[in-house]
Design an enzyme around this catalytic site. Structure first.
Site, mmCIF file in Angstrom:
data_model
loop_
_atom_site.group_PDB
_atom_site.id
_atom_site.type_symbol
_atom_site.label_atom_id
_atom_site.label_comp_id
_atom_site.label_asym_id
_atom_site.label_seq_id
_atom_site.Cartn_x
_atom_site.Cartn_y
_atom_site.Cartn_z
ATOM 1 N N ASN A 15 70.749 12.269 14.927
ATOM 2 C CA ASN A 15 70.256 11.003 15.465
ATOM 3 C C ASN A 15 70.783 9.851 14.603
ATOM 4 O O ASN A 15 70.566 9.834 13.393
ATOM 5 C CB ASN A 15 68.725 11.012 15.467
ATOM 6 C CG ASN A 15 68.138 9.805 16.161
ATOM 7 O OD1 ASN A 15 68.537 8.679 15.894
ATOM 8 N ND2 ASN A 15 67.172 10.027 17.041
ATOM 9 N N HIS A 50 69.088 5.069 12.830
ATOM 10 C CA HIS A 50 68.779 4.282 11.638
ATOM 11 C C HIS A 50 70.014 3.745 10.928
ATOM 12 O O HIS A 50 69.887 2.944 9.999
ATOM 13 C CB HIS A 50 67.843 5.059 10.733
ATOM 14 C CG HIS A 50 66.513 5.258 11.389
ATOM 15 N ND1 HIS A 50 65.697 4.198 11.741
ATOM 16 C CD2 HIS A 50 65.888 6.383 11.828
ATOM 17 C CE1 HIS A 50 64.608 4.662 12.336
ATOM 18 N NE2 HIS A 50 64.704 5.971 12.404
ATOM 19 N N HIS A 63 68.337 6.602 20.530
ATOM 20 C CA HIS A 63 67.149 6.146 21.252
ATOM 21 C C HIS A 63 67.304 4.665 21.563
ATOM 22 O O HIS A 63 67.283 3.831 20.657
ATOM 23 C CB HIS A 63 65.914 6.395 20.378
ATOM 24 C CG HIS A 63 64.615 6.059 21.052
ATOM 25 N ND1 HIS A 63 63.391 6.318 20.471
ATOM 26 C CD2 HIS A 63 64.327 5.478 22.255
ATOM 27 C CE1 HIS A 63 62.423 5.925 21.279
ATOM 28 N NE2 HIS A 63 62.978 5.403 22.370
ATOM 29 N N ARG A 71 65.532 1.733 22.620
ATOM 30 C CA ARG A 71 64.149 1.287 22.765
ATOM 31 C C ARG A 71 64.063 -0.005 23.581
ATOM 32 O O ARG A 71 65.014 -0.771 23.670
ATOM 33 C CB ARG A 71 63.517 1.056 21.385
ATOM 34 C CG ARG A 71 63.125 2.330 20.660
ATOM 35 C CD ARG A 71 62.492 2.012 19.326
ATOM 36 N NE ARG A 71 61.947 3.212 18.695
ATOM 37 C CZ ARG A 71 60.698 3.631 18.839
ATOM 38 N NH1 ARG A 71 59.853 2.949 19.597
ATOM 39 N NH2 ARG A 71 60.281 4.725 18.242
ATOM 40 N N THR A 106 58.527 7.167 16.746
ATOM 41 C CA THR A 106 57.808 7.827 17.826
ATOM 42 C C THR A 106 56.611 8.588 17.273
ATOM 43 O O THR A 106 56.750 9.445 16.410
ATOM 44 C CB THR A 106 58.747 8.794 18.570
ATOM 45 O OG1 THR A 106 59.881 8.066 19.050
ATOM 46 C CG2 THR A 106 58.036 9.435 19.741
ATOM 47 N N HIS A 166 61.806 15.892 14.352
ATOM 48 C CA HIS A 166 60.995 14.798 13.809
ATOM 49 C C HIS A 166 60.499 15.168 12.410
ATOM 50 O O HIS A 166 59.762 16.125 12.237
ATOM 51 C CB HIS A 166 59.789 14.432 14.676
ATOM 52 C CG HIS A 166 59.278 13.040 14.393
ATOM 53 N ND1 HIS A 166 59.791 11.914 15.005
ATOM 54 C CD2 HIS A 166 58.335 12.585 13.545
ATOM 55 C CE1 HIS A 166 59.167 10.833 14.571
ATOM 56 N NE2 HIS A 166 58.278 11.222 13.665
#
Length: 242
Positions: free
Chosen positions: A9, A12, A45, A47, A103, A189
């Site tokens: 992912n 960030h 993601h 958002r 999340t 996560h």
């Protein structure tokens, strides 16, 4: 056991970029480095508030990425329209609240069955592989199967924060139960070098999606080495036997 896939992912990287504005560091470049380091896929993601990944990032990822893109998205018409335009390999529907830092909790697939049904249907009609980010709970596995999604991603946050046997047992039970319903099981996560091994050892898991820890470690050791080290930690937890 089969080799466990690693999705990286890159959200960030965009968080750091957006903190100051401008173009650096570039999350698309991060995706390329993760690819070279052995990632099996890339997750981003988009958002509602665009706090990290932007529409332009998704445009470039779809144009330049050589790995499958997993687009994390809320079940909103805006995000559905974006997914249908880009048609990524996969779309993971996640819960989203504007005020949350990350999340928090899994999607209530059981309680939101009727509202999720049209989103799942439209995405699947477009050839997008749909997954739901859910708590490791049998009720949620059953709801995902009723919705007709092929994949669920188990929320490993409670395990990562507690690292107790109870949360690990919940993950094991949900993975076994969900796989028995015909679902492909992913997880993610809060996973780190130290806690990923016991999750990787769950035989029904096919993929882990990991971001924040890898990007954080990249500050100290570089992104490529951080991806390779996570790959090694996963492989140590699950030796490949065939």
């Amino acid at each position: 056991m089969k080799r466990l896939r690693l999705g990286v992912n890159i959200d960030h990287v965009a968080t750091i970029r957006n903190a100051r504005g401008g173009l650096h560091p570039d999350p698309v470049r991060a995706a390329a480095i993760a690819t070279e380091a052995g990632a099996d896929g890339v997750t981003a993601h988009l958002r509602e508030d665009r706090r990290h990944i932007t529409d332009g990032d998704i445009d470039r990822l779809m144009a330049e990425l050589t790995l499958p893109l997993n687009l994390e998205m809320a079940a909103t018409m805006e995000m559905l329209d974006i997914a249908l335009v880009h048609r990524p390999h996969a779309a993971c529907i996640v819960p989203e609240r504007r005020e949350e830092r990350t999340t928090e909790g899994g999607l209530d697939a059981a309680g939101q069955h009727n509202s999720l049904t049209p989103f799942v249907g439209r995405l699947r009609e477009a050839g997008i592989r749909v997954s739901l980010f859910v708590a490791p709970d049998r009720r949620q596995m059953e709801a995902a199967a009723r919705l007709g999604v092929p994949v669920v991603e188990l929320h490993t946050g409670p395990y990562a924060h507690d690292a107790g046997e109870r949360e690990l047992d919940r993950l094991r039970d949900a993975a076994e139960y969900g796989a028995g319903l015909g679902l492909e099981i992913h997880a993610g996560h809060g996973l780190t070098f130290d806690n990923v091994g016991l999750v990787a050892a769950i035989p029904q898991l096919a993929e882990l999606n990991i971001g924040h820890f890898i990007i954080g470690e990249a500050v100290f050791i570089g992104l490529g080495p951080a991806v390779r080290a996570m790959r090694a930690a996963m492989d140590a937890g699950r030796p490949v036997t065939g």
